[in-house]
Design a protein around this motif. Sequence first.
Motif, short mmCIF file in Angstrom:
data_model
loop_
_atom_site.label_atom_id
_atom_site.label_comp_id
_atom_site.label_asym_id
_atom_site.label_seq_id
_atom_site.Cartn_x
_atom_site.Cartn_y
_atom_site.Cartn_z
N SER A 2 38.58 48.34 45.50
CA SER A 2 37.29 47.66 45.83
C SER A 2 36.89 46.84 44.86
CB SER A 2 36.18 48.74 46.48
OG SER A 2 36.53 49.17 47.73
N VAL A 3 36.57 47.31 43.58
CA VAL A 3 36.12 46.39 42.70
C VAL A 3 36.98 45.38 42.39
CG1 VAL A 3 35.75 46.50 39.88
CG2 VAL A 3 34.95 48.55 41.59
N VAL A 4 38.33 45.57 42.29
CA VAL A 4 39.10 44.38 42.22
C VAL A 4 39.21 43.40 43.30
CG1 VAL A 4 41.70 43.73 42.26
CG2 VAL A 4 40.98 45.78 40.90
N VAL A 5 38.77 43.81 44.39
CA VAL A 5 38.77 42.86 45.45
C VAL A 5 37.62 42.17 45.34
CG1 VAL A 5 38.32 42.43 48.09
CG2 VAL A 5 40.35 43.98 46.89
N PHE A 6 36.49 42.82 45.04
CA PHE A 6 35.14 42.00 44.80
C PHE A 6 35.16 41.14 43.83
CE2 PHE A 6 30.99 41.15 42.97
CZ PHE A 6 30.15 41.21 43.99
N VAL A 7 35.98 41.42 42.70
CA VAL A 7 36.26 40.28 41.51
C VAL A 7 37.08 39.31 42.20
CG1 VAL A 7 37.34 39.93 39.18
CG2 VAL A 7 35.87 41.89 39.60
N VAL A 8 38.20 39.63 42.87
CA VAL A 8 38.92 38.59 43.35
C VAL A 8 38.09 37.62 44.45
CG1 VAL A 8 40.91 38.28 44.84
CG2 VAL A 8 41.15 39.76 43.06
N TYR A 9 37.38 37.92 44.88
CA TYR A 9 36.42 37.16 46.05
C TYR A 9 35.65 36.26 45.10
CZ TYR A 9 37.50 38.89 50.71
OH TYR A 9 38.00 39.08 51.76
N ALA A 10 35.06 36.72 44.13
CA ALA A 10 34.19 36.12 43.19
C ALA A 10 34.75 35.08 42.59
CB ALA A 10 33.44 36.99 42.16
N VAL A 11 36.11 35.17 42.13
CA VAL A 11 37.07 34.33 41.58
C VAL A 11 37.36 33.06 42.42
CG1 VAL A 11 39.20 33.70 40.59
CG2 VAL A 11 37.99 35.68 39.55
N ALA A 67 36.67 27.71 44.90
CA ALA A 67 36.37 26.85 45.99
C ALA A 67 35.07 25.90 45.63
CB ALA A 67 35.63 27.72 47.18
N GLY A 68 34.26 26.39 44.69
CA GLY A 68 33.26 25.37 44.51
C GLY A 68 33.47 24.19 43.59
N ARG A 69 34.56 24.60 42.79
CA ARG A 69 35.03 23.83 41.69
C ARG A 69 36.31 22.69 42.20
NH1 ARG A 69 35.69 26.88 36.03
NH2 ARG A 69 33.52 27.06 35.52
N GLY A 70 36.69 23.18 43.35
CA GLY A 70 37.95 22.15 43.96
C GLY A 70 39.06 22.99 43.39
N ALA A 71 39.25 23.97 42.54
CA ALA A 71 40.30 24.44 41.94
C ALA A 71 41.32 25.26 42.77
CB ALA A 71 39.96 25.57 40.78
N HIS A 72 42.31 25.65 42.32
CA HIS A 72 43.29 26.46 42.91
C HIS A 72 42.85 27.85 43.43
CE1 HIS A 72 47.30 28.21 43.83
NE2 HIS A 72 47.08 29.24 43.49
#
Length: 127
Positions: free
Chosen positions: A45-54, A59-64
Motif C-alpha cells: 500500500s505504501v509502495v502503491v501510494f508512492v507510485v501514484y504520486a510519481v 502527468a503534470g510534467r508531461g513526462a514518461h
Amino acid sequence: MPSRPPAAPALPSYLVLAAFVALYVGVWVEWPFPVWVHGLYLGLSVVVFVVYAVDKRAAGRGAHRISENTLHLLALAGGWPGAIVAQQSLRHKTAKRSFRAVFWLTVAGNVVAFVLLATPVVAVLVG
C-alpha cells in the motif's frame, strides 16, 4: 473540447476500504494467518501510494508515465488500499471510467484471493 468525466466520489471508496479492514480483522481473529501478510498489505500500500504520486507528478510534467497495467498489477497483489488513499488524496486516476472499472475488478480479485487463502472456504467448497 470535450469535458472531462467527473471524478469518482471518495466516500464509496473509503467505505470499501473500511469494510475490508473489518473483514481482514475478523478473518485474522478467527483464523490467524502469518504476520508477513500484514506487512505485505501495508508495504504494498505504501509502495502503491508512492507510485501514484510519481505518476501524478509525471502527468503534470508531461513526462514518461507509469503504465495502467503496472498500477493494476500492484493493486491486485495487495496494494489496492494504498491506491484508494492515493486516488482520493492526490485526486489521481479518479475520472477515467475504464481505469476505475479495471481497478475495482483488481480489488475484488484480491479480496476473493484473500478470503480463499486465509479462511477454510476452499476446504468447505472442495470437501
